[in-house]
Design a protein around this motif. Structure first.
Motif, mmCIF file in Angstrom:
data_model
loop_
_atom_site.group_PDB
_atom_site.id
_atom_site.type_symbol
_atom_site.label_atom_id
_atom_site.label_comp_id
_atom_site.label_asym_id
_atom_site.label_seq_id
_atom_site.Cartn_x
_atom_site.Cartn_y
_atom_site.Cartn_z
ATOM 1 N N ALA A 1 0.825 -1.196 0.000
ATOM 2 C CA ALA A 1 0.000 0.000 0.000
ATOM 3 C C ALA A 1 0.865 1.254 0.000
ATOM 4 O O ALA A 1 0.468 2.297 -0.485
ATOM 5 C CB ALA A 1 -0.922 0.011 1.210
ATOM 6 N N ARG B 1 7.473 -2.300 -4.116
ATOM 7 C CA ARG B 1 7.214 -3.452 -4.971
ATOM 8 C C ARG B 1 7.556 -4.732 -4.245
ATOM 9 O O ARG B 1 8.006 -4.721 -3.107
ATOM 10 C CB ARG B 1 8.051 -3.340 -6.238
ATOM 11 N N ASN C 1 -26.933 -12.608 -7.435
ATOM 12 C CA ASN C 1 -25.609 -13.221 -7.341
ATOM 13 C C ASN C 1 -25.303 -13.883 -8.654
ATOM 14 O O ASN C 1 -25.986 -14.827 -9.050
ATOM 15 C CB ASN C 1 -25.597 -14.293 -6.250
ATOM 16 N N TRP D 1 -15.392 -11.434 -7.452
ATOM 17 C CA TRP D 1 -15.764 -12.719 -6.868
ATOM 18 C C TRP D 1 -14.606 -13.278 -6.055
ATOM 19 O O TRP D 1 -13.441 -13.109 -6.428
ATOM 20 C CB TRP D 1 -16.070 -13.732 -7.976
ATOM 21 N N GLY E 1 -13.655 -16.863 -5.497
ATOM 22 C CA GLY E 1 -14.123 -18.172 -5.942
ATOM 23 C C GLY E 1 -15.480 -18.008 -6.573
ATOM 24 O O GLY E 1 -15.648 -17.258 -7.537
ATOM 25 N N HIS F 1 -19.863 -14.037 -4.897
ATOM 26 C CA HIS F 1 -19.944 -12.743 -5.542
ATOM 27 C C HIS F 1 -19.878 -11.660 -4.464
ATOM 28 O O HIS F 1 -20.885 -11.335 -3.843
ATOM 29 C CB HIS F 1 -21.283 -12.671 -6.298
ATOM 30 N N ARG G 1 -10.119 -1.897 -0.786
ATOM 31 C CA ARG G 1 -8.855 -2.557 -1.102
ATOM 32 C C ARG G 1 -8.675 -2.734 -2.604
ATOM 33 O O ARG G 1 -7.550 -2.844 -3.096
ATOM 34 C CB ARG G 1 -8.757 -3.896 -0.380
ATOM 35 N N ASN H 1 -6.734 0.409 -4.285
ATOM 36 C CA ASN H 1 -5.285 0.445 -4.502
ATOM 37 C C ASN H 1 -4.737 -0.935 -4.819
ATOM 38 O O ASN H 1 -3.595 -1.240 -4.552
ATOM 39 C CB ASN H 1 -4.547 1.132 -3.355
ATOM 40 N N LEU I 1 -4.996 -3.880 -3.702
ATOM 41 C CA LEU I 1 -4.610 -4.972 -2.817
ATOM 42 C C LEU I 1 -5.438 -6.191 -3.169
ATOM 43 O O LEU I 1 -5.076 -7.319 -2.878
ATOM 44 C CB LEU I 1 -4.803 -4.576 -1.351
ATOM 45 N N GLU I 2 -6.609 -5.942 -3.783
ATOM 46 C CA GLU I 2 -7.406 -7.031 -4.354
ATOM 47 C C GLU I 2 -7.611 -6.718 -5.825
ATOM 48 O O GLU I 2 -7.642 -5.555 -6.225
ATOM 49 C CB GLU I 2 -8.782 -7.119 -3.675
ATOM 50 N N GLN J 1 -12.685 -8.303 -11.043
ATOM 51 C CA GLN J 1 -12.748 -9.127 -12.245
ATOM 52 C C GLN J 1 -13.533 -8.503 -13.392
ATOM 53 O O GLN J 1 -13.379 -8.920 -14.531
ATOM 54 C CB GLN J 1 -13.331 -10.503 -11.918
ATOM 55 N N LEU K 1 1.923 -3.396 -13.950
ATOM 56 C CA LEU K 1 2.588 -3.101 -12.676
ATOM 57 C C LEU K 1 2.935 -1.627 -12.538
ATOM 58 O O LEU K 1 2.837 -1.051 -11.456
ATOM 59 C CB LEU K 1 3.872 -3.923 -12.547
ATOM 60 N N ASP L 1 1.867 0.774 -9.502
ATOM 61 C CA ASP L 1 2.820 1.567 -8.723
ATOM 62 C C ASP L 1 2.393 3.024 -8.648
ATOM 63 O O ASP L 1 2.389 3.633 -7.575
ATOM 64 C CB ASP L 1 4.207 1.511 -9.386
ATOM 65 N N ARG M 1 -0.564 3.456 -6.397
ATOM 66 C CA ARG M 1 -0.268 3.277 -4.981
ATOM 67 C C ARG M 1 0.484 4.478 -4.424
ATOM 68 O O ARG M 1 0.419 4.760 -3.228
ATOM 69 C CB ARG M 1 0.541 1.994 -4.776
ATOM 70 N N MET N 1 -3.053 4.372 2.537
ATOM 71 C CA MET N 1 -4.051 3.508 3.168
ATOM 72 C C MET N 1 -3.702 3.281 4.628
ATOM 73 O O MET N 1 -2.540 3.102 4.982
ATOM 74 C CB MET N 1 -4.120 2.173 2.436
ATOM 75 N N PHE O 1 -4.791 0.897 7.961
ATOM 76 C CA PHE O 1 -5.484 -0.355 8.252
ATOM 77 C C PHE O 1 -6.021 -0.386 9.672
ATOM 78 O O PHE O 1 -5.566 0.360 10.539
ATOM 79 C CB PHE O 1 -4.524 -1.531 8.096
#
Ligand code: ATP
Ligand code: ATP
Ligand code: MG
Ligand code: MG
Lengths: 250, 398, 315, 378, 250
Positions: free
Chosen positions: B303, B307, D14, E18, E20, E23, E53, E56, E58-59, E62, E77, E81, E84, E89, E91
Motif C-alpha cells: 500500500a 514493490r 448473485n 468474486w 471463488g 460474488h 482494497r 489500490n 490490494l485485491e 474481475q 505493474l 505503482d 499506490r 491507506m 489499516f
C-alpha cells in the motif's frame, strides 16, 4: 490501647524489601486485627501487591518481621506451609488451573494439603461453589467460564482451604464492568461473615461499604490510613488528595 | 525484632536444603566419576593397554582416499586423524552452504502460488524428511555408483567443464603460477573497495535519494578486478585439466591419477544426501518464518508503493530472519553431527579415520574422547557464531 | 576363571564375523555356518558335550577386539590375522591358526591383467581397520606403484563398491576373495590374481591373562588336527574309542587324564570329533572343493600331506 | 454539486463469476499460468515431476519381479537387453526376517502378541475422544513394558530368546519405543534441573544436556558399545541391546529435556503462584499443576523427537546391530538372491517402511497441534 | 450534469468481484470528487473492506473498471505503482513494521519509492509526526507505543508519501475508547485540510462531522448514499433503517 495477642491476625513490623537495588517496601508497619477488613490503594508500582504477597511468602522480605496468626514468617518451610494454609489468596488473573474442572480446582488443595478424603473435599467444594452461586458449573473447565465466574471460582477455591485470612490482589481489575459487581457481591458477603480480609482494590464503592480501614501506599510506604469515611472525605496527606482526585475523576 | 533470627531446623530451611541437595549431587557424581575411572584403569591394566596419547606419533601405515593436508602412509596416526577432521569440516561447510540455498529455494517454492511448484516442494519436504538419513546416504552412493559410466568409459560431461564417472567428478584444477598473488591482492582490494562503495552508495542515497546498483557493482568488482589483474600480469593462473586416456595399458586408461581436480564419489554422495536431507528441514523453517510475518505487513508495504522485491528485502526478510535463525542454527549443528555417517560409505571423515586408528591401536577411550571433543567444539563454535548473528538481527528489532 | 564362568553360564559366547560365506555366515533361518563357527561349536562340544551350547555375536572388524577385551565374548573366532602387535600390545592371545591365508587381489577379467605387478595406478577397495589395509600400502609402496585406496566399514560395502565399479581391485584374504566373489552380480567375470602378498594366519583369539582358558582353546584346535592326523572322524570316532593305538587312546581320553588337566573331562577330544568332526571334515564341509567356495587344502593340508597344519602330540 | 442521494431499488442477483476465473480453467489460469514466468515454472515443475516419478514407477512397478524362488527370477538373461526392476520376490522371501530378525520361528507368536498389544493400547491412547486415558496410559507405560519384556526375552516357562537373535523391525521398534519412554522421565528431570534456581543442579543439567546434544549419535553408540564395558567393574557385563538402549536413552533425554523445557516456559507464572498460595509443595505443584499442562503443550514436540529417534535407530547398524535396515543390509550377503537390483529393492523397501511410519506420526503430531490449538482458545 | 475530468479522484464503474464462486461486489458504481470525504458503512461482510482494497489494488477486481486519478487499474505493474503512490491507506491493525523505528517506518517508502534523500525524508516525517502530535516518539519502536499512538504513526506514514487520496479501513475499531478520540481528531484535521478521503467506519459522530457523503453497503452492493444529515435522519432503504437502528442503539 491494649489488645490481646490472639486478636491480632497479622502483625508486620518494620518490614523492608528490595528487588535487587530497588527498595520496594520501606519500613512497613501494619497490625491487622481478626475480622478486620482492610482496603489498600495507591498508585501503580507503589508496592501494594508486593506487600500482600509477602504476607503469604510468595515474596521474601529482607528485613523486619511478619507474624501471621502468631507464626513468624521465616525460611522455615514448615511455617510457610502452616501460614499458607491459614491464608487464602485471590489474584487479579484468577490463576485457575485450566486442565482441571472447577470442582477439581477446588478440591485439589484440600485433598493434597489437608489430606482430606475426596468425598468430603467435594462436599465442601460444592458448598462454597453454591456460596459463590455457580454450583452448576462444577464440571466445566475454567476456559468455559466468563471472567467473573472464574474469579468467583478462585474465591471458592481459596475458601475450601478454610483460611482465616483472605488476601485479594485487585480481584476485579481484569474484569468487564458487568462482571465486577458479581465478584464484589461475593466479597461483601464474605466480609459480612466476619472474614479477615486484606484487599488491594480501586473500587471505592466497595471500600466505603465494607472496609474498616483504608490504607494508602505510595513509593513503598504506607502514607496514610484511616476509616473509609474520613479517608475519602478528608484525606490528610497531599499525595492521597492527589491520588483520590484522579481516581474519583476517572 | 531482628535481633535474634529465629532458629529453624536445617531440613526446613529451603536454602539449607538446597545446599544439602547440591552437596549430595556433587558427592554422588564425584563418586560415580571416581568409580568409573577406577574401573577403567583396572580394566586397561588388565588388558595391557597403555593409556595416553603417545600413539598419535606412531606411523599410521594405511592410506586415505581423500586428503586435504599432505598425508602419506608414513604419516602418523595424529596426522591421519587431522586429515579426517579436515574432511569432516569440508563436508560440513559445503553441506551447510548447499542445504541453506536449497532449503531457502524449496521453502519459498512451498509458498509459491504456482500449484505445481508448491506441490512439488511439499512432496519433496514430506518424502525427504521422513526417510532416515543413513538410508539416503546409502541410496545416493549405491544408486549413483551403479548408474554412472565406469572408469574407462567415456565420462558424462556437465557443461564441458566437469566430467562425471564412477570415480567422481573431474574438473580443472587451478595452478597458481608466478604473479598470481597480484590477482589475490586484486581480489582483496575488490572486497575493500566494495565495502567503501557500499558505504558511499548508502551515504549518497541518504543525501540525494539516488540509488546505486550496489549488487551489480559488487559482482563486477569482485569478478572484474581480479580478472583485470590477471590479464595485466599475463594470466599466471593456469588450469590443469584432467586427462582422459582411452588407449594404452589398461590401468593407464581413464582419467590420470593426480591430474586435474577429482572429487571422490563418497564426498559427492555424502554432501548430496546431507544437504538434500537438511534442506527439507530448512525449507520448513523458512516457510514457517515467512508465514509468521503477518500478511498485513506485506499489504502495508504494498500500500505504501513498495514493490515485491523491496517488500521482501526491507520488510519481510528482516522480520522473518529472527524467527528463522534459532532453528536454523540447530539444523546446522545437526548437519555437522550427521556428517559422521560418512563412515557408512567409506568417506574418510573424522569418525572413519579415527575408527581405523582405534582398530589399529585399541585406544578406544582416547579416540572417542577426541571425537566428542571435536564435535562439541564444532557445535559450540557454530552456535556461538549463530547466536552472535542472531543478536545482531535482534538488536535491529528492539 | 573364564572356564568356570563359561561352565556356570552354560554356553560359549563366540565372536564371529558379520557374514563371510564359508567362515561365518547366517542363513535366512538365522543358523550360523562356517569354519570359524564350527571351531566355536567344537569348543562348546569339548566343554559341554553339546555343540549347540554356543552363542554367536557378529562383530565388525572395528569392534572385535574391544568386545574381547571387555569380556563381552569369550573367544573371537573371526578371520583375525595373528600379528605381533595384536598379540602383544592389544592384550590378546592367539590360540592357533585354523586357516593359513594370504592376501590376494581380485580384478575383472576384462582388464586382462595377469599379475598384481600390473596394477600400477589402480584403485583398490578394502575394509577399514584390517591388516589388509596395511598390507596393500606396503605392497604398492615396495613395488613403487601409485594407487588409490577406498576403505569401507563393512565387507558387504566393499563388495558392493567393487561390483559397482568404484574400484579396479578388490583385496582381502584369499579365502575371503573366493567367498565374496559369490556375491558379485556375475561371479564368472572376475578372477583372483596369483600373487599372495602377505602371510595371514587366521585363528581364534582369547583375552590375555587366563592361561587355563587359553589352553582349552589351544587344545581344542590341536585336537581337531590330531584327530585328522590319526584318522579319527565323526563317523568312526565311536569305533576308534576301542582302538589300540596309544595315540588315539590318549586323544580320545581312554588313556591318561589329559582333559582333566586343563579343566575339561577326559573325553573332550572325543566330544569334539563326535559333534563337529575333525579339522579335515570341517574344512571340506565349509570351504572345500565341493562347496561353492571351492578352495583347495593347499597350505592348510596336514604337514604330513604337504601342508603346514601341525599339532603337538597329546602326551 | 450533484445530487448525492441514491437509493437502490432492486437487489442485483448473485452472478456466477466470469468463466475464465472459475472451474478448471480458472483454477489453472490462477494457479499455473497467471504470468509468463509462472507458465515457465509450471512447465519446469511438470518436467521435474515426470523425470522423478517416471523412472521410479517403472522401476518399482512396471519392471518389477513379483514372484520367484531365487536370484534367477531377478536377473535378466544376458544379452536379452531387458531391464529388471525391483526384485520384490526377494523382499517376500526375506519378509519374516525383516520383521522378526532371527527370532526362532516357533517363538514368533510371542513377538506378534507384543506387536498386537502395543497397537491395542496405543490406538485408543492416540485418539482424543476415547475415555479411560489414565488407565490406558498406566497400562501402556507400566504393565505393557513388563509383559513385553517377558514375552520377548522369555522366562516363566517360555523359551529364553537371546537379544542377539532379535532383529529387523522388532529391534527398530524396541529401541525407538524404549528410548522414548525411558527418556521422557529423565528429560523431565533434566528440564526441571535446568530451570532450577540451585546453581549446581542447574549447571549439571546444562552440561549434561549440551554435551549430549553436541555430539553425534554414532559416537554415542560407539561409546556405549565399546567403552561402557571398560567403565564397569570386571565381570559385570550386559547385553549389547541394553547398552545401545542406554546410549540412545541418554541421547534422546537431552533432546526431550529441551522439548519439555519449552513447555515449562509456556506455563504462566500465575500457575506457580496459584499453586503455592494454596499451600502445595514443590513436587505437588509440579506433578499436579505444572507438568500436566506443560506436557500436554509439548505433545507435538515429543512426537517429533520420537520421529527423529525412530529414524536414528538405523544408526545402530553401524555398531553391528540388526535393525530393519541392518537386517536388510545383511541379507545382501546371501548369494541366493544377489542380483543387480537387490540392494535397490532392499533400500526402497526400507525407505517405504520408514516413510510410512514417520509420515503417519508427523501427520498425527500435526493433528494434535491443531487440536491443542483450538482447545486453548475454546 | 457535467463535471470536468480533473475533478474526479476515483471513478468506479460496474465493478464486480468474486472470491471463488462467491460474488462479493456487485456492479459497484462510485464517483469520488477531489476533496470529497466519504464514509462507508454497512454490516459486517458486506464488502466494504474489499471495495476500498480494490482501489489500490490490494485485491483484483474481475469486471468493470476503476480509474484513479485518471489512471485505469489493470494488471500493468507500472500503473499499479503509480496509483499506490497517489493513494495512502490506513489499516485496522496499523501494520507498522515492528523492526523499524517510528521514524524509519515513516521514511522507508519516501526513500525507496520516491527516491528522496534521507535527510529530506526525515524532515517530512518529523513534520507529519508533529502533525499527529507524537514527534517525541520518533526513535521508539512500534511495540513501545500505545494503540492510539501506533495508529497515528500509521496515518503519518501514509501522509509522508504525500498521497492525494487516503483510504481508511476501520482505523479505530481495534482501539480502546480513550484512544479513539485522538485518532479521530487527526482524521478530522486531515479532512479540514481538504484531503480526499474514503473511510470505512462506524463512528457516526465522525461521519456527521466531516463526511460529505455516507455510503451504505449491504451484500456487496451500494444500497443507499446520501448526505450525512439526510442519511442519518431520514434513511430511505429499509436495510439502512434496520442497520442504523442497531448501530445507534448500541
Ligand atoms: N520481580 C520483580 N523484580 C523487580 N522489580 C519488581 C518485581 N516485581 C515488582 N517490581 C517492582 O516493584 C514495585 C512495586 O510493585 P507492585 O507490583 O507491588 O506494585 P503495585 O502497587 O501492586 O502496582 P499495580 O497497581 O500496578 O499492581 C514496582 O516498581 C515494580 O516495578
Ligand atoms: N480472501 C478472501 N477469500 C474469500 N472470501 C473472502 C476473502 N476476504 C473476504 N471474504 C469475504 O468477502 C465478504 C466481504 O468481506 P469484507 O472484508 O469486504 O467485509 P467488510 O464489509 O469489510 O466486513 P467487516 O465489517 O467485518 O470488516 C465477506 O463475506 C468475507 O467473508
Ligand atoms: Mg499490583
Ligand atoms: Mg472489513
Amino acid at each position: 490501647m491494649h489488645i490481646s495477642d490472639t486478636d491480632v491476625a497479622i502483625e508486620i513490623t518494620k518490614m523492608n524489601k528490595w528487588y535487587g537495588d530497588f527498595h520496594v517496601l520501606k519500613d512497613i508497619d501494619l497490625r491487622v486485627m481478626r475480622g478486620e477488613r482492610i482496603v489498600i490503594c495507591g498508585p501503580s508500582g507503589s508496592g501494594k501487591s508486593t506487600m500482600i504477597r509477602c504476607i503469604n511468602r510468595l515474596e521474601e522480605h529482607q528485613k523486619g518481621s511478619i507474624v501471621v496468626d502468631g507464626i513468624e514468617l521465616t525460611n522455615d518451610l514448615k511455617k510457610i506451609d502452616e501460614i499458607r494454609r491459614e491464608v487464602g489468596m485471590v489474584f487479579q488473573h484468577f490463576n485457575l488451573f485450566p486442565h482441571l474442572t472447577i470442582l477439581e480446582n477446588c478440591t485439589l488443595a484440600p485433598i493434597w494439603v489437608r489430606k482430606m478424603p475426596k468425598k468430603e473435599a467435594e462436599e465442601i467444594a460444592m458448598h462454597y461453589l453454591s456460596r459463590v452461586k455457580i454450583p452448576e458449573q462444577a464440571h466445566k473447565y475454567p476456559g468455559q467460564l466468563s471472567g467473573g465466574q472464574q474469579q468467583r471460582v478462585a474465591i471458592a477455591r481459596s475458601l475450601c482451604m478454610n483460611p482465616r485470612i483472605m488476601l485479594f490482589d485487585e480481584p476485579t481489575s481484569a474484569l468487564d464492568p458487568e462482571m465486577i459487581k458479581e465478584v464484589l457481591d461475593v466479597m461483601v458477603g464474605l466480609a459480612e461473615e466476619g472474614m479477615t480480609m486484606l484487599c488491594v482494590t480501586h473500587e471505592m464503592g466497595f471500600a466505603r461499604q465494607v472496609a474498616n480501614r483504608v490504607i494508602f501506599m505510595d513509593r513503598g510506604q504506607i502514607v496514610e490510613q484511616n476509616e473509609p469515611e474520613e479517608f475519602f472525605n478528608n484525606p490528610k496527606h497531599e499525595r492521597t488528595q492527589l491520588f483520590l482526585s484522579q481516581i474519583l475523576h476517572h | 525484632m531482628e535481633a535474634h533470627p529465629p532458629r529453624t531446623s536445617l531440613w526446613n530451611d529451603p536454602k539449607a536444603r538446597g545446599i544439602i541437595f547440591q552437596a549430595l549431587l556433587v558427592a554422588v557424581l564425584s563418586y560415580l566419576v571416581f568409580w568409573i575411572v577406577r574401573n577403567t584403569i583396572g580394566n586397561l591394566e588388565k588388558q595391557n593397554i597403555a593409556s595416553g596419547f603417545a600413539f598419535l606419533d606412531t606411523t599410521a601405515g594405511f592410506g586415505i582416499s581423500q586428503t586435504l593436508v599432505s598425508y602419506s602412509e608414513t604419516s602418523s596416526y595424529g596426522r591421519a586423524i587431522l586429515v579426517g577432521f579436515f574432511n569432516t569440516l569440508l563436508v560440513a561447510v559445503v553441506g551447510i552452504i548447499a542445504a541453506t540455498i536449497l532449503g531457502f529455494v524449496i521453502g519459498i517454492a512451498r509458498l509459491s502460488n504456482n500449484w505445481v511448484i508448491s506441490r512439488l516442494a511439499y512432496c519433496y519436504v514430506e518424502v525427504i524428511r521422513n526417510i532416515p538419513l543413513l538410508l539416503q546416504i546409502l541410496f545416493w552412493y549405491v544408486a549413483a555408483l551403479r548408474s554412472l559410466p565406469s572408469k574407462r568409459e567415456e565420462p558424462l560431461s556437465l557443461f564441458g567443464l566437469v566430467d562425471m564417472n564412477v570415480f567422481g567428478l573431474w574438473g580443472p584444477k587451478p595452478i597458481f603460477g608466478e604473479g598470481s598473488s597480484t590477482a589475490v591482492i586484486a581480489f582483496i582490494a575488490a572486497i575493500v573497495i566494495t565495502i567503501f562503495m557500499r558505504r558511499w552508495a548508502h551515504k549518497r542515497q541518504d543525501a540525494t535519494g539516488q540509488q546505486f546498483p550496489v549488487g551489480w557493482t559488487t559482482l563486477g568488482l569482485i569478478v572484474g578486478l581480479p580478472l583485470l589483474a590477471l590479464i595485466v600480469t599475463g594470466f599466471p593462473i593456469s588450469f590443469e585439466w584432467p586427462v582422459f586416456v582411452d588407449t594404452g595399458p589398461v590401468f593407464g586408461r581413464g582419467f590420470q591419477l593426480g591430474v586435474g581436480l577429482n572429487i571422490i564419489p563418497e564426498l559427492v554422495a555424502l554432501t548430496l544426501a546431507l544437504s538434500i536431507y537438511t534442506a527439507s528441514f530448512i525449507a520448513e523453517i523458512v516457510r514457517a518464518g515467512i508465514q509468521a510475518i503477518s500478511h498485513g505487513q506485506t499489504e502495508a508495504s504494498h500500500a505504501l508503493g513498495l514493490r515485491h522485491g523491496p517488500t521482501l528485502r526491507l520488510v519481510i526478510i528482516p522480520q522473518a530472519l529472527r524467527v528463522i535463525i534459532p532453528p536454523l542454527t540447530s539444523q546446522y549443528l545437526n548437519l555437522t553431527k550427521n556428517s559422521s555417517l560418512a563412515v557408512a560409505i567409506g568417506y574418510p571423515d573424522l569418525v572413519a579415520t579415527g575408527g581405523t586408528v582405534l582398530n589399529q591401536t585399541g585406544q578406544a577411550i582416547e579416540i572417542i574422547g577426541i571425537w566428542m571433543l571435536v564435535y562439541l567444539s564444532l557445535s559450540l563454535t557454530t552456535s556461538g557464531l549463530m547466536n552472535w548473528y542472531n543478536q545482531r538481527v535482534a538488536l535491529i528489532e528492539r | 576363571a573364564k572356564l568356570d564362568d563359561v561352565k556356570a553360564k552354560g554356553f560359549v559366547q563366540c565372536g564371529v564375523s558379520q557374514g563371510l560365506p564359508g567362515f561365518s555366515n547366517p542363513d535366512s533361518a538365522g543358523n550360523w555356518t562356517g569354519l570359524d563357527v564350527d571351531f566355536c561349536r567344537a569348543m562348546a562340544a569339548a566343554i559341554f558335550d553339546d555343540a549347540n551350547a554356543v552363542k554367536f555375536t557378529p562383530l565388525s572388524a572395528k569392534e572385535r577386539f574391544t568386545a574381547l577385551q571387555s569380556g563381552e565374548i569369550d573367544v573371537l573366532s573371526r578371520n583375525t590375522t595373528w600379528t605381533m602387535s595384536r598379540d602383544t600390545q592389544l592384550g590378546l592371545n592367539f590360540a592357533g591358526v585354523t586357516y593359513y591365508d594370504g592376501q590376494g587381489f581380485m580384478v575383472r577379467k576384462s582388464l586382462g591383467v595377469t599379475s598384481a605387478l600390473e596394477l600400477s595406478g589402480a584403485t583398490v577397495c578394502t575394509q577399514t581397520g584390517t591388516t589388509t589395509e596395511l598390507n596393500v600400502a606396503d605392497y604398492f609402496r615396495a613395488n613403487n606403484m601409485p594407487y588409490e585406496i577406498v576403505a569401507f566399514e563393512k565387507n558387504d560395502e566393499v563388495v558392493q563398491a567393487y561390483d559397482a565399479g568404484r574400484c579396479d581391485v578388490f583385496t582381502t584374504d584369499a579365502s575371503g576373495l573366493y567367498a565374496e566373489r559369490l556375491k558379485l552380480t556375475n561371479p564368472g567375470d572376475h578372477q583372483v590374481l596369483p600373487e599372495i602378498i602377505s602371510k595371514e594366519p587366521l585363528g581364534p583369539v582369547v583375552q590375555q591373562g587366563d592361561d587355563q582358558w587359553f589352553n582349552v582353546t589351544k587344545w581344542v584346535y590341536f585336537a581337531l588336527i590330531n584327530a585328522e592326523e590319526a584318522g579319527v572322524n565323526s563317523a568312526n570316532v565311536d569305533e576308534m574309542k576301542s582302538s589300540e593305538d596309544p595315540n588315539v587312546k590318549r586323544l580320545l581320553g581312554t588313556e591318561g587324564a589329559f582333559g582333566e588337566a586343563i579343566g575339561l573331562s577326559n573325553d573332550w577330544a572325543y566330544r569334539v570329533v563326535k559333534h563337529v568332526g575333525n579339522y579335515g571334515e570341517i574344512f571340506e564341509r565349509n570351504v572345500g572343493p565341493d562347496t561353492p567356495l571351492g578352495i583347495a587344502r593347499g597350505l592348510n593340508a596336514l604337514w604330513s600331506k604337504g601342508g603346514i597344519q601341525y599339532a603337538p602330540p597329546v602326551r | 454539486m450533484t445530487d448525492l442521494s441514491y437509493v437502490r431499488a432492486d437487489e442485483s442477483p448473485n452472478l456466477p463469476p466470469p468463466v475464465n476465473t472459475t472451474g478448471v480453467i480458472g483454477w489453472m489460469r490462477a494457479n499455473l499460468f497467471s504470468s509468463i514466468g509462472n507458465t515457465i515454472l509450471t512447465l519446469i515443475g511438470v518436467f521435474l515431476a515426470y523425470s522423478i516419478f517416471e523412472p521410479l514407477i517403472e522401476f518399482s512397478l512396471i519392471n518389477a519381479v513379483w514372484e520367484g524362488e531365487n536370484r534367477q527370477a531377478c536377473v535378466a538373461p544376458p544379452d536379452s537387453g531387458l531391464h529388471v526392476g525391483a526384485c520384490w520376490a526377494y523382499v517376500k522371501a526375506y519378509l519374516p526376517q525383516f520383521i522378526y530378525g532371527r527370532y526362532p520361528i516357533d517363538e514368533r507368536w510371542r513377538v506378534d502378541i507384543v506387536y498386537g498389544l502395543f497397537a491395542l493400547l496405543l490406538i485408543p491412547m492416540a485418539i482424543p475422544g476415547v475415555p479411560f486415558k489414565r488407565t490406558n496410559a498406566l497400562l501402556l507405560l507400566i504393565a505393557y513394558p513388563i509383559v513385553a519384556y517377558f514375552l520377548l526375552t522369555g522366562g516363566f516357562g517360555l523359551q529364553i530368546v537371546e537379544t542377539n537373535l532379535w532383529g529387523g523391525l522388532l529391534v527398530t521398534l524396541v529401541i525407538a519405543v524404549t528410548g522414548i519412554t525411558a527418556s521422557l522421565p529423565l528429560g523431565i528431570l533434566l528440564a526441571l534441573g535446568r530451570r532450577s534456581n540451585l546453581p549446581i543442579i542447574k549447571l549439571v543439567s546444562v552440561i549434561f544436556i549440551e554435551f549430549w546434544r553436541g555430539v553425534p549419535l554414532i559416537t554415542v553408540l560407539f561409546m556405549s558399545s565399546v567403552m561402557l564395558p571398560l567403565f564397569l567393574p570386571e565381570g559385570v557385563n550386559f547385553d549389547k541391546l541394553l547398552r545401545v538402549l542406554i546410549g540412545v536413552t541418554l541421547f534422546s533425554a537431552a533432546y526431550m529435556a529441551e522439548v519439555v523445557r519449552g513447555g515449562l516456559q509456556a506455563i504462566p507464572k500465575g500457575q506457580y503462584e496459584g499453586a503455592q498460595a494454596l499451600g502445595l509443595r514443590y513436587w505437588q505443584m509440579m506433578g499436579l499443576i505444572i507438568l500436566p499442562q506443560a506436557l500436554k503443550l509439548v505433545i507435538p514436540g515429543i512426537v517429533n523427537t520420537f520421529i527423529g529417534l525412530f529414524k536414528d535407530t538405523t544408526l545402530v547398524l553401524i555398531v553391528g546391530m540388526f535393525d530393519l535396515l541392518g537386517q536388510i543390509q545383511s541379507s545382501f550377503t546371501d548369494p541366493t538372491w544377489s542380483s543387480p537390483t537387490q540392494a535397490h529393492t532392499g533400500y526402497l523397501f526400507a525407505a517405504m517402511v520408514f516413510w510410512s511410519f514417520c509420515f503417519g506420526m508427523s501427520r498425527y503430531s500435526l493433528f494434535m497441534e491443531k487440536k491443542l490449538h483450538t482447545g486453548h482458545k475454546r
